[in-house]
Design a protein around this motif. Sequence first.
Motif, short mmCIF file in Angstrom:
data_model
loop_
_atom_site.label_atom_id
_atom_site.label_comp_id
_atom_site.label_asym_id
_atom_site.label_seq_id
_atom_site.Cartn_x
_atom_site.Cartn_y
_atom_site.Cartn_z
N THR A 299 0.86 -1.18 0.00
CA THR A 299 0.00 0.00 0.00
C THR A 299 0.90 1.23 0.00
N ASN A 300 0.58 2.18 -0.83
CA ASN A 300 1.39 3.39 -0.96
C ASN A 300 1.39 4.15 0.36
N THR A 301 2.59 4.49 0.82
CA THR A 301 2.74 5.18 2.10
C THR A 301 2.11 6.57 2.08
N ALA B 142 -0.43 7.50 0.45
CA ALA B 142 -1.88 7.37 0.51
C ALA B 142 -2.34 7.26 1.95
N ILE B 143 -1.60 6.52 2.76
CA ILE B 143 -1.94 6.39 4.18
C ILE B 143 -1.76 7.73 4.88
N ALA C 219 0.32 10.75 -4.01
CA ALA C 219 0.08 9.30 -3.92
C ALA C 219 -0.60 8.78 -5.18
N ILE D 214 0.91 5.88 -7.47
CA ILE D 214 0.14 4.65 -7.67
C ILE D 214 -0.04 4.38 -9.16
N GLU E 77 0.92 0.29 -7.17
CA GLU E 77 0.71 -0.07 -5.77
C GLU E 77 -0.77 0.01 -5.40
N LYS E 78 -1.10 -0.53 -4.24
CA LYS E 78 -2.44 -0.41 -3.71
C LYS E 78 -2.56 0.92 -2.98
N GLY E 79 -3.80 1.33 -2.69
CA GLY E 79 -4.02 2.52 -1.88
C GLY E 79 -4.71 3.65 -2.60
N ARG E 80 -5.23 3.37 -3.79
CA ARG E 80 -5.91 4.44 -4.54
C ARG E 80 -7.11 4.98 -3.77
N LEU F 138 -7.53 5.01 -0.53
CA LEU F 138 -7.05 5.80 0.61
C LEU F 138 -6.65 7.20 0.16
#
Length: 87
Positions: free
Chosen positions: A19-21, A23-24, A44, A48, A53-56, A58
């Motif tokens: 998960t993209n940092t 984004a968190i 982010a 992405i 990466e995951k996290g779109r 977020l």
Amino acid sequence: MSEPTSTYQPQQYGMEQRTNTLAIIALVGSFFISLVGIICGHLALNQIKQTGEKGRGLALAGLIIGYIGLVVGILYVVFAVILVANS
């Protein structure tokens, strides 16, 4: 008699996507400082798009919350100035 040849291939497991940092950080930061959510959310989303990466979700949530917080803050300042000017 020839023996059958085995074509055994070990099963390959793909690495789990991270998960993209940013984004968190965008999501968490948007609750405290709206600009953090907006800036990190845009960064982010760009990362992405490039890395996959995951996290779109977020990042989008951080952007939305950040923009809502920014609008609410601007409205608060405008109403405060109006109230002070009228009193």
